[in-house]
Design an enzyme around this catalytic site. Sequence first.
Site, PDB file in Angstrom:
ATOM      1  N   TYR A  34      51.036  96.490  31.917  1.00 23.25           N
ATOM      2  CA  TYR A  34      50.511  95.235  32.449  1.00 23.25           C
ATOM      3  C   TYR A  34      48.984  95.238  32.403  1.00 23.25           C
ATOM      4  CZ  TYR A  34      55.184  94.301  34.311  1.00 23.25           C
ATOM      5  OH  TYR A  34      56.534  94.062  34.442  1.00 23.25           O
ATOM      6  N   SER A  59      61.557  89.444  30.168  1.00 26.35           N
ATOM      7  CA  SER A  59      61.326  89.316  28.726  1.00 26.35           C
ATOM      8  C   SER A  59      62.240  88.272  28.094  1.00 26.35           C
ATOM      9  CB  SER A  59      61.540  90.673  28.038  1.00 26.35           C
ATOM     10  OG  SER A  59      60.516  91.575  28.403  1.00 26.35           O
ATOM     11  N   GLN A  89      65.806  97.931  28.324  1.00 28.73           N
ATOM     12  CA  GLN A  89      65.358  96.767  27.561  1.00 28.73           C
ATOM     13  C   GLN A  89      66.394  95.647  27.552  1.00 28.73           C
ATOM     14  OE1 GLN A  89      64.226  98.245  23.706  1.00 28.73           O
ATOM     15  NE2 GLN A  89      62.120  98.628  24.317  1.00 28.73           N
ATOM     16  N   ARG A  93      60.169  98.923  32.877  1.00 25.80           N
ATOM     17  CA  ARG A  93      59.880  98.723  31.453  1.00 25.80           C
ATOM     18  C   ARG A  93      60.081 100.058  30.718  1.00 25.80           C
ATOM     19  NH1 ARG A  93      56.801  93.824  30.475  1.00 25.80           N
ATOM     20  NH2 ARG A  93      58.046  92.258  31.541  1.00 25.80           N
ATOM     21  N   ASP A 135      66.161  93.425  30.723  1.00 28.42           N
ATOM     22  CA  ASP A 135      64.852  92.899  31.076  1.00 28.42           C
ATOM     23  C   ASP A 135      64.860  91.368  31.119  1.00 28.42           C
ATOM     24  OD1 ASP A 135      62.191  92.275  31.384  1.00 28.42           O
ATOM     25  OD2 ASP A 135      61.469  93.737  29.921  1.00 28.42           O
TER      26      ASP A 135
END
Length: 378
Positions: free
Chosen positions: A229, A132, A126, A121, A129
């Site tokens: 998290y 996500s 990004q 992360r 990912d």
Amino acid sequence: MVTIAVTAEGPDEPRFAVSPETVKKLAALGAKVRVQSGAGLRSRFSDEALAAAGAEIASSAAAALAGADILLKVRRPAADELGQLKQGALAAAILDPYDRAGIEPLAATGVNLFSMEFMPRISRAQSMDVLSSQANLAGYKAVVDAASLFGQALPMMMTAAGTVPAAKVFVMGVGVAGLQAIATARRLGGVVTATDVRPATKEQVQSLGAKFVAVEDEEFKQAQTAAGYAKPMSAEYQAKQAELVANHLKTQDIVITTALIPGRPAPRLITSAMVANMKPGAVIIDLAAERGGNCEATVPGQTVEVGGVKIVGAVNLAASVPVNASSLYAKNLYAFLELFFDKKDKTFNINWDDEIVKGTLVARDGKIVHPSLAPQSA
């Protein structure tokens, strides 16, 4: 030239690992993409569209795999698929890596295995990912499915015949899926509340026009890991939060649960006693069903009714919008593979010291190497 093989998924997985858009981009990097005929049809990617983008259409999985350097999949490939790849090849997929019994036979083939769930992360990753991109769609679809099952309107409607009250929607777990669920429920006109043990989510919830519900004590303020998290909470905190949630659930029409902790069973957020006190006609969509569920009454892959409350054990919900899910997943994979290509001379080379490579590499040279799996290794 590097050859990338893409084969069909299992009968329960309609998503696909490449799209016409990413085939074209991979070809521009200097790769040859070999796709099993018909493998993309469930995502509406025809052989003709993939071929027009530059893919070679292979008549069978074996023809696509033969001597390939890279295998791209959505779900974990079979060991016999990996055995048909070139020595030293790599495979990237959603591997479910904590299932060590399933991973070990794949590692033994000698193929370098990359698990897309382990994507770090960090800002430069990004676009890669997978969790996500897929959770975003799952959060959206959860609300749409719940609205369909609810049997009442979501927005408040003022009519000459009277007022229809707005439905109350409660989102439990404010990660990517939860945030999209909040946004979707708000767009549909619901009165939305949300909860999470991570203090940073309060502002995100409020920015979407929803109300935050949580026991905000000292433990709550420390309840987030450096990676973003949720941390496992103490029994004392869980009891206080459970009491607050139980009272809140009594008035809710739709509940979306999304809470997951990597490598662990899903935390139990809703007990059978809480369900018994909910309104008849309420709907729970449990996005953590694959990991045992956030609701005690959840049955993975099934919709059950308890005291008039429908509980949906949602499994692989992103795949129920396969065109979008495949397009986003394919872009995630492309962004990942792009790391390995030199755009000037179009050569392929893996930098084993790159933090993204280290973060996602599960197995190399026949051994499981990922740090989070190391304590279990013999």
